[in-house]
Design a protein around this motif. Sequence first.
Motif, short mmCIF file in Angstrom:
data_model
loop_
_atom_site.label_atom_id
_atom_site.label_comp_id
_atom_site.label_asym_id
_atom_site.label_seq_id
_atom_site.Cartn_x
_atom_site.Cartn_y
_atom_site.Cartn_z
N VAL A 240 0.82 -1.21 0.00
CA VAL A 240 0.00 0.00 0.00
C VAL A 240 0.86 1.26 0.00
CG1 VAL A 240 -1.66 1.35 1.34
CG2 VAL A 240 -1.97 -1.12 1.09
N ASP A 241 1.94 1.25 0.77
CA ASP A 241 2.78 2.44 0.86
C ASP A 241 3.45 2.79 -0.46
OD1 ASP A 241 4.30 0.11 1.02
OD2 ASP A 241 5.90 1.08 2.16
N ARG A 242 3.60 1.80 -1.34
CA ARG A 242 4.22 2.04 -2.65
C ARG A 242 3.18 2.17 -3.77
NH1 ARG A 242 6.85 -2.43 -0.82
NH2 ARG A 242 6.20 -3.71 -2.60
N GLY A 243 1.91 1.99 -3.41
CA GLY A 243 0.86 2.10 -4.42
C GLY A 243 0.67 0.85 -5.24
N GLY A 244 1.31 -0.26 -4.85
CA GLY A 244 1.17 -1.51 -5.59
C GLY A 244 2.07 -1.55 -6.82
N GLU A 245 1.90 -2.60 -7.61
CA GLU A 245 2.75 -2.83 -8.78
C GLU A 245 1.96 -2.90 -10.08
OE1 GLU A 245 4.61 -6.35 -7.35
OE2 GLU A 245 5.86 -5.28 -5.90
N ASP A 246 0.67 -2.56 -10.01
CA ASP A 246 -0.14 -2.42 -11.23
C ASP A 246 -0.07 -0.98 -11.73
OD1 ASP A 246 -0.95 -5.04 -10.95
OD2 ASP A 246 -3.05 -4.58 -10.51
N ALA A 247 -0.37 -0.80 -13.00
CA ALA A 247 -0.52 0.54 -13.58
C ALA A 247 -1.63 0.46 -14.61
CB ALA A 247 0.78 1.01 -14.22
N PHE A 248 -2.33 1.58 -14.82
CA PHE A 248 -3.38 1.59 -15.83
C PHE A 248 -3.41 2.94 -16.53
CE2 PHE A 248 -5.60 3.22 -12.09
CZ PHE A 248 -6.37 4.26 -12.60
#
Length: 302
Positions: A64-72
């Motif tokens: 959560v602190d890194r915003g995850g590893e997905d992108a859109f």
Amino acid sequence: MAVPIFSSSIPHSYPFRPSSFPGPDDTTSHKRRLLFCVPSEVNPVQPALSFSVGTHLIPHPNKVDRGGEDAFFVSSQNGGIIAVADGVSGWAEEGVDPSLFPRELMANVSYLVGDEEVNKDPQFLIGKAHAATSSVGSATVIVAMFERNGMLKIANVGDCGLRIIREGRVVFSTSPQEHYFDCPYQLSSEAIGQTYRDAMVNSVELREGDTIVMGSDGLFDNLFDHEIISTTSRCKDVIESAKALADLARTHSMDSNFDSPYSLEAISKGFDVPWWKKILGRKLTGGKLDDITVIVGQVVSS
């Protein structure tokens, strides 16, 4: 955790953070604006049909602190485009941030979507975006482009997916590509990975009222199609639908007793609990903790 190929809960739409995307120049800053400042609803203008889009991203609880590893990426350009890239988490074992590759890949998609050589071809767009990506890592990816004649052109590499729902049933579904269980096809910084030529390409004629559901494997590993249909049917709009799907997928991902699509696939591929657990009547169950990205589009008359 998806396996990389080497050569040797957030209760609202989650915004990407520009600080998490590396870049040395103003061009990169421009890409940041295109990628990270996506509104949660977009209405491409077309003569006959258009589609509104809602998005929601819930990172893995440990990311959560890194915003995850997905992108859109979502844009109304050229009729409309939606895209998802899922970073392969196994790169973290090599000391590489798995989020950098998919974020740069989506930034390049946003930058090249109007390129004349791309010519509204999602497969070629994936190829050019991949060639322009310099970050180390790999990602699965799916890109769908809505043409003004009502055709949706789709290209995907790996296990990000898309469903088209019409009159209460799934009329189209992409198929995941994988080398073996939990090791999907992936675009990579390594030469041994796949390329845009390996993409599965489809074209579907859309109708008014169709619902498009795109997502990373965190969505489809935890939700069955009938759950996607029932959830979207009771939501008032695409923003609510995207959030509801992501929330339900997150709930299932944390349920160790849920017979998820992921656990059922694992069993079908020969994975199971140890023999002593079988004696106790236990079986392989549970959802898959992962980043969950959802994009929901509703086709409407302009």
